[in-house]
Design an enzyme around this catalytic site. Sequence first.
Site, PDB file in Angstrom:
ATOM      1  N   ALA A  77       4.531   4.881  -4.288  1.00  0.00           N
ATOM      2  CA  ALA A  77       4.321   4.223  -5.575  1.00  0.00           C
ATOM      3  C   ALA A  77       3.166   4.874  -6.325  1.00  0.00           C
ATOM      4  O   ALA A  77       3.251   5.141  -7.532  1.00  0.00           O
ATOM      5  CB  ALA A  77       4.054   2.733  -5.357  1.00  0.00           C
ATOM      6  N   GLN A  96       0.830  -1.209   0.000  1.00  0.00           N
ATOM      7  CA  GLN A  96       0.000   0.000   0.000  1.00  0.00           C
ATOM      8  C   GLN A  96       0.869   1.267   0.000  1.00  0.00           C
ATOM      9  O   GLN A  96       0.592   2.239   0.703  1.00  0.00           O
ATOM     10  CB  GLN A  96      -0.943  -0.006   1.204  1.00  0.00           C
ATOM     11  CG  GLN A  96      -2.150  -0.919   1.041  1.00  0.00           C
ATOM     12  CD  GLN A  96      -3.129  -0.416  -0.011  1.00  0.00           C
ATOM     13  OE1 GLN A  96      -3.213   0.773  -0.291  1.00  0.00           O
ATOM     14  NE2 GLN A  96      -3.874  -1.346  -0.599  1.00  0.00           N
ATOM     15  N   SER A  97       1.899   1.270  -0.819  1.00  0.00           N
ATOM     16  CA  SER A  97       2.835   2.392  -0.877  1.00  0.00           C
ATOM     17  C   SER A  97       2.198   3.667  -1.424  1.00  0.00           C
ATOM     18  O   SER A  97       1.710   3.696  -2.555  1.00  0.00           O
ATOM     19  CB  SER A  97       4.035   2.015  -1.753  1.00  0.00           C
ATOM     20  OG  SER A  97       4.835   3.149  -2.032  1.00  0.00           O
ATOM     21  N   ASN A  98       2.216   4.724  -0.610  1.00  0.00           N
ATOM     22  CA  ASN A  98       1.780   6.042  -1.077  1.00  0.00           C
ATOM     23  C   ASN A  98       2.744   6.588  -2.124  1.00  0.00           C
ATOM     24  O   ASN A  98       2.343   7.261  -3.074  1.00  0.00           O
ATOM     25  CB  ASN A  98       1.701   7.021   0.091  1.00  0.00           C
ATOM     26  CG  ASN A  98       0.713   6.606   1.154  1.00  0.00           C
ATOM     27  OD1 ASN A  98      -0.408   6.232   0.848  1.00  0.00           O
ATOM     28  ND2 ASN A  98       1.120   6.670   2.409  1.00  0.00           N
TER      29      ASN A  98
END
Length: 339
Positions: A79, A75-77
């Site tokens: 990315a 859930q990388s912001n």
Amino acid sequence: MNLARFPRLRFGHLPTPLELLKNLTRELGGPEIWIKRDDCTGMSTGGNKTRKLEFLMAQAQAEGADIVLTQGATQSNHARQTAAFAARMGVDCHILLEDRTGIKDSNYQHNGNVFLDVLHGASLEHHPGGTDMEAVMAASAEGFRAQGRYPYTIPGGGSNPTGALGYVNAALELVTQANDQNLRIDEVIHATGSTGTQAGLVAGLAGISSGVPVLGISVRADRKNQEENVFQLMVATAELAGCSTAVNREDVVANADYVGEGYGIPTPGTIEAIRMLAQLEGILLDPVYSGKGMAGLIDLIRKGVYRRGQNVVFVHTGGSAGLFGYTNRFQTVAGDAAA
């Protein structure tokens, strides 16, 4: 510091607001709590990585990249914002995601930031927790080169000296806003993870002799390792920005008391902080970074570390899209009947 000498895109909605949280301040009965709204930077729901990517993606453009690679947790912001930048620039984006949490819920695996990554047109590559992500990203970039492509790789969180310049600039912006509002800042608090935000803030605030201290609430590492990682990047960032003589080791302070079970696992305090900001101020925090950071600030106020008559500024690093990957966690904690 003359940041204008570095290539930079102007995609962010800057400056972001600096606002007083009147209801939260009244609820806690402690210092005046201000919030720097870096959730309002504008690229794909906003977030702190936009500031970093303005410098990083400008460098990618200058080098003639036709595909950008980066890596992060599921859930990388970072990315998500990288994919948005690439879409706007008309270049391809390839994202390598690491399963750091072990959460198998379908919403976590496919909703929230993951959905937005795909919506922005990025291709995804998944890896198990504990993978050397920088190594596999380097190998993936080499594969693209073998195809005749021109890849540009960005480290996790955009946290290298070039990316951290975004938060050197944010420090200058914050001090200007505080001066304009006649606001004396006693401390800046934010969630610290991949270190770029804290390294840039500390370098920028020290570089102009602001006298404003920064506290990073760690979301993953223990205090010793977090402070050392921030310090190393702060030194490199200060050297790049031209203020290396202004920074000191004691400027780097982290608190790791609110990590809980680990990265990406919300604590009860995290859930409480998210609910409080949503219900008192109409502001959405995220369950990985800003939620833990705010949980730390709330607890420190309750313990009397910060008191009436002081002014603290919380830097909201964004990430609300990630909430949609954690709906079950909120139901479990609160006993909600509906999604």
